[in-house]
Enzyme design. Sequence first.
Site, PDB file in Angstrom:
ATOM      1  N   ASP A  16       0.857  -1.180   0.000  1.00  0.00           N
ATOM      2  CA  ASP A  16       0.000   0.000   0.000  1.00  0.00           C
ATOM      3  C   ASP A  16       0.897   1.235   0.000  1.00  0.00           C
ATOM      4  O   ASP A  16       1.715   1.413   0.910  1.00  0.00           O
ATOM      5  CB  ASP A  16      -0.853  -0.041   1.276  1.00  0.00           C
ATOM      6  N   ASN A  30      -6.516  12.855 -10.875  1.00  0.00           N
ATOM      7  CA  ASN A  30      -7.202  13.266 -12.115  1.00  0.00           C
ATOM      8  C   ASN A  30      -6.911  14.737 -12.350  1.00  0.00           C
ATOM      9  O   ASN A  30      -6.425  15.440 -11.457  1.00  0.00           O
ATOM     10  CB  ASN A  30      -8.704  12.986 -12.042  1.00  0.00           C
ATOM     11  N   GLY A  38      -9.224   4.450  -5.617  1.00  0.00           N
ATOM     12  CA  GLY A  38      -7.882   3.909  -5.815  1.00  0.00           C
ATOM     13  C   GLY A  38      -6.833   4.582  -4.944  1.00  0.00           C
ATOM     14  O   GLY A  38      -7.067   4.862  -3.765  1.00  0.00           O
ATOM     15  N   ASP A  40      -5.685   7.601  -5.109  1.00  0.00           N
ATOM     16  CA  ASP A  40      -6.131   8.957  -4.766  1.00  0.00           C
ATOM     17  C   ASP A  40      -7.001   8.931  -3.506  1.00  0.00           C
ATOM     18  O   ASP A  40      -6.785   9.710  -2.549  1.00  0.00           O
ATOM     19  CB  ASP A  40      -6.936   9.494  -5.964  1.00  0.00           C
ATOM     20  N   GLY A 127      -5.352   1.486 -13.126  1.00  0.00           N
ATOM     21  CA  GLY A 127      -6.541   1.096 -12.376  1.00  0.00           C
ATOM     22  C   GLY A 127      -7.778   1.617 -13.086  1.00  0.00           C
ATOM     23  O   GLY A 127      -8.128   1.168 -14.174  1.00  0.00           O
TER      24      GLY A 127
HETATM   25  N1  AR6 Z   1      -1.301   1.605  -3.010  1.00  0.00           N
HETATM   26  C1  AR6 Z   1      -0.719   1.240  -4.164  1.00  0.00           C
HETATM   27  N2  AR6 Z   1      -1.406   1.004  -5.300  1.00  0.00           N
HETATM   28  C2  AR6 Z   1      -2.752   1.113  -5.247  1.00  0.00           C
HETATM   29  C3  AR6 Z   1      -3.444   1.492  -4.072  1.00  0.00           C
HETATM   30  C4  AR6 Z   1      -2.660   1.743  -2.910  1.00  0.00           C
HETATM   31  N3  AR6 Z   1      -3.215   2.092  -1.744  1.00  0.00           N
HETATM   32  N4  AR6 Z   1      -4.782   1.521  -4.359  1.00  0.00           N
HETATM   33  C5  AR6 Z   1      -4.916   1.186  -5.668  1.00  0.00           C
HETATM   34  N5  AR6 Z   1      -3.687   0.913  -6.210  1.00  0.00           N
HETATM   35  P1  AR6 Z   1      -5.922   4.004  -9.709  1.00  0.00           P
HETATM   36  P2  AR6 Z   1      -5.546   5.476 -12.275  1.00  0.00           P
HETATM   37  C6  AR6 Z   1      -3.334   0.508  -7.592  1.00  0.00           C
HETATM   38  O1  AR6 Z   1      -7.329   3.664 -10.089  1.00  0.00           O
HETATM   39  O2  AR6 Z   1      -5.787   4.250 -13.076  1.00  0.00           O
HETATM   40  C7  AR6 Z   1      -9.021   7.873  -9.165  1.00  0.00           C
HETATM   41  O3  AR6 Z   1     -10.394   7.931  -8.967  1.00  0.00           O
HETATM   42  C8  AR6 Z   1      -4.450   0.025  -8.471  1.00  0.00           C
HETATM   43  O4  AR6 Z   1      -4.732  -1.350  -8.198  1.00  0.00           O
HETATM   44  O5  AR6 Z   1      -5.647   4.469  -8.328  1.00  0.00           O
HETATM   45  O6  AR6 Z   1      -4.410   6.383 -12.643  1.00  0.00           O
HETATM   46  C9  AR6 Z   1      -8.419   9.242  -9.456  1.00  0.00           C
HETATM   47  O7  AR6 Z   1      -9.096  10.272  -8.800  1.00  0.00           O
HETATM   48  C10 AR6 Z   1      -3.834   0.215  -9.845  1.00  0.00           C
HETATM   49  O8  AR6 Z   1      -2.940  -0.859 -10.158  1.00  0.00           O
HETATM   50  O9  AR6 Z   1      -5.319   5.167 -10.689  1.00  0.00           O
HETATM   51  C11 AR6 Z   1      -8.553   9.353 -10.959  1.00  0.00           C
HETATM   52  O10 AR6 Z   1      -9.828   9.846 -11.314  1.00  0.00           O
HETATM   53  C12 AR6 Z   1      -2.999   1.486  -9.688  1.00  0.00           C
HETATM   54  O11 AR6 Z   1      -2.820   1.643  -8.271  1.00  0.00           O
HETATM   55  C13 AR6 Z   1      -8.396   7.931 -11.430  1.00  0.00           C
HETATM   56  O12 AR6 Z   1      -8.759   7.091 -10.332  1.00  0.00           O
HETATM   57  C14 AR6 Z   1      -3.632   2.757 -10.244  1.00  0.00           C
HETATM   58  O13 AR6 Z   1      -5.032   2.716 -10.033  1.00  0.00           O
HETATM   59  C15 AR6 Z   1      -6.960   7.609 -11.800  1.00  0.00           C
HETATM   60  O14 AR6 Z   1      -6.898   6.303 -12.314  1.00  0.00           O
END
Ligand code: AR6
Length: 184
Positions: A16, A30, A38, A40, A127
């Site tokens: 994490d 975003n 996620g 964020d 993600g």
């Molecule tokens: N630590 C590490 N990695 C993580 C964690 C964590 N705590 N939580 C999720 N991941 P994402 P994006 C992974 O969706 O695709 C948001 O709503 C996750 O499994 O966080 O860039 C923002 O506000 C995935 O592999 O980011 C934006 O609107 C990776 O981190 C949008 O999502 C990225 O997933 C950005 O989407």
Amino acid sequence: MERRIGATRIELVEGDITEQRVDAIVNAANSRLAGGGGVDGAIHRRGGSEIMAETAARYPDGCPTGSAVISGAGRLPAKYVIHAVGPVYRDGSHREAELLAAAYRRALELAVEHQCRSVALPALSAGAYGYPMEEASRVALRTAIDFLRECGEPEVVRFVLFGRAAFDAFVRSLQAELPADAPA
Ligand code: AR6
């Protein structure tokens, strides 16, 4: 897994990102810097409301895709949060790789500009934004390797991957990009 590049190193860990004790934690934000799920969601939940208050005040226009901005880290065990905005993945022909690399590069530049010796990064765009993990990991690692070869800092670039599948994809890509430690 880790690879040395001169005096610096790239580390891959499963975990994490909000628990990392590093100088800067990179957020998968975003372009409105409006928060979300996620990474964020986790960062704002654990870091507290002061992070959003600061980004709203300093960056009222948000941050364009393919770039990043920096703030304090609130209650997180870091000095800074770097909010990087990766692209939404469509089909790979809409400059996704270029924009993803630019987001990572700007995040690393900001870390260096703020004297960060260690930085933790997630798999940006892989993600909610739908970037296929295997391709996303190659872009992420190639960009980090190029940056470290050019700049020689930060000392530690740690990719923090959520779940085994993401971790394994990054391991495969790092083995492909950098079969052994690179000389100084
Ligand atoms: N630590 C590490 N990695 C993580 C964690 C964590 N705590 N939580 C999720 N991941 P994402 P994006 C992974 O969706 O695709 C948001 O709503 C996750 O499994 O966080 O860039 C923002 O506000 C995935 O592999 O980011 C934006 O609107 C990776 O981190 C949008 O999502 C990225 O997933 C950005 O989407």
